[in-house]
Design a protein around this motif. Sequence first.
Motif, short mmCIF file in Angstrom:
data_model
loop_
_atom_site.label_atom_id
_atom_site.label_comp_id
_atom_site.label_asym_id
_atom_site.label_seq_id
_atom_site.Cartn_x
_atom_site.Cartn_y
_atom_site.Cartn_z
N ARG A 173 12.28 8.13 7.62
CA ARG A 173 10.98 7.91 8.28
C ARG A 173 10.01 9.03 7.94
O ARG A 173 8.82 8.80 7.71
CB ARG A 173 11.18 7.81 9.80
CG ARG A 173 9.91 7.40 10.55
CD ARG A 173 10.21 6.99 11.98
NE ARG A 173 10.51 8.13 12.83
CZ ARG A 173 11.72 8.41 13.30
NH1 ARG A 173 12.76 7.64 12.96
NH2 ARG A 173 11.94 9.45 14.07
N LYS A 176 8.77 8.57 4.49
CA LYS A 176 7.89 7.41 4.36
C LYS A 176 6.56 7.59 5.08
O LYS A 176 5.50 7.23 4.54
CB LYS A 176 8.61 6.17 4.91
CG LYS A 176 7.83 4.88 4.74
CD LYS A 176 8.62 3.68 5.23
CE LYS A 176 7.85 2.38 5.03
NZ LYS A 176 8.62 1.19 5.50
N THR A 177 6.59 8.15 6.29
CA THR A 177 5.37 8.21 7.10
C THR A 177 4.76 9.59 7.22
O THR A 177 3.66 9.74 7.74
CB THR A 177 5.65 7.67 8.52
OG1 THR A 177 6.56 8.55 9.19
CG2 THR A 177 6.26 6.28 8.47
N GLY A 178 5.46 10.63 6.76
CA GLY A 178 4.90 11.98 6.80
C GLY A 178 4.66 12.49 8.20
O GLY A 178 5.55 12.43 9.06
N ASN A 179 3.44 12.94 8.46
CA ASN A 179 3.09 13.57 9.74
C ASN A 179 3.42 12.72 10.96
O ASN A 179 3.76 13.24 12.03
CB ASN A 179 1.59 13.91 9.78
CG ASN A 179 1.24 15.06 8.86
OD1 ASN A 179 2.04 15.45 8.01
ND2 ASN A 179 0.04 15.59 9.00
N LYS A 180 3.34 11.40 10.82
CA LYS A 180 3.55 10.52 11.97
C LYS A 180 4.95 10.67 12.54
O LYS A 180 5.17 10.48 13.74
CB LYS A 180 3.31 9.07 11.57
CG LYS A 180 1.85 8.75 11.25
CD LYS A 180 1.69 7.28 10.88
CE LYS A 180 0.23 6.96 10.56
NZ LYS A 180 0.05 5.53 10.19
N ALA A 181 5.92 11.02 11.69
CA ALA A 181 7.30 11.17 12.14
C ALA A 181 7.50 12.46 12.94
O ALA A 181 8.56 12.66 13.54
CB ALA A 181 8.25 11.15 10.95
N ASP A 183 5.45 13.57 15.44
CA ASP A 183 4.84 13.55 16.77
C ASP A 183 5.88 14.00 17.81
O ASP A 183 7.05 13.61 17.75
CB ASP A 183 4.35 12.14 17.12
CG ASP A 183 3.14 11.73 16.31
OD1 ASP A 183 2.51 12.62 15.72
OD2 ASP A 183 2.85 10.52 16.23
N ALA A 196 5.78 17.55 5.60
CA ALA A 196 5.62 16.20 5.03
C ALA A 196 5.51 16.25 3.51
O ALA A 196 5.98 15.34 2.82
CB ALA A 196 4.40 15.53 5.63
N CYS A 221 11.90 15.30 -1.08
CA CYS A 221 10.47 15.07 -0.89
C CYS A 221 9.70 15.35 -2.18
O CYS A 221 8.85 14.56 -2.60
CB CYS A 221 9.96 15.96 0.24
SG CYS A 221 8.26 15.65 0.73
#
Length: 228
Positions: A173, A176-181, A183, A196, A221
Motif C-alpha cells: 500500500r 502504491k499510494t505513498g503519503n496516503k498510507a 496517515d 514514500a 521503492c
Amino acid sequence: MVALKEKQSTVSSPHILIMEDDLNVARGLKMVLDEDGYDVDLRDTGYGALDAMGQYQYDLLMADLRLPDIDGMQVIKKVRATNPSTGIIAMTGYATNDLAVDAMKLGARDFIAKPFTQEQIKTVIDEALAANLAEMEAMERLPQAKKGIISIQKQEVLKILNRTSEDKKFKNRLLKTGNKALDGYTLSLDAKTAIAAGNLKWITENVGELNQKQLMYVFQCLEQRGAL
C-alpha cells in the motif's frame, strides 16, 4: 556510552581527520590545511580512522574510498551512524557518477575526484564546515519541545520501515499510494515524502543508519521508480 573527547588545540579551529593510505597525498593535504589553521590528524587505514572517530569528536572526515583494509564506503556508513554531527567528504582517484551517488546516499556531504587543486579542496572543505555549523546552530535554536518532536519523528520513521518488513500488505500500500498510507503517523510532510520516495539520503541524515530489513523497502521503492 563513552563521551567523545574534544581534541586539544591552542586555537578554536575545526578538527579534521584525513583517512588516506597514500601518505604523500595525506601529508600534502595536511600541510595545506595546517597553513589554513585547521587541526588535522592522519590515518592510513579505515580501522585506524574508525578508532580515532571513536575517541575524538571531529568536525570533518576526509575519506578516501580505496583503503588497504576495508572499503571506504563502509567507513562512511559507520561514521554517519555513530558520529552524525561529523561532516564527510569522499575522495577517490577512480571517480564515477555512480560512485559519487553511492557515497552521498551513505551520508557523504560532498565528493571530490583526485587529483584536485588546493583551491578546489579548500572550497569543498569550507562549504562542508559552514553547512555543519549552520545545522548545529539551527538545532541549538530549537526549543526543547521541538527537539522532542524530532525524536518522536525518528522513532516513527523506524517504526514504519520495520513494519514494511513485517506487513506485506502495508508495504504494498505504501509503494502504491505513498503519503496516503502514512496517515495517522506523527510525521512532517518532508518525512512522509522521503519515505514514500525512498529518499535514502534524507532518511539516513535524519534517522541514522538502517538495518538490512529496513533497507529492503527503500531499495524496492527505488527499483519501482527506476532509480536503481
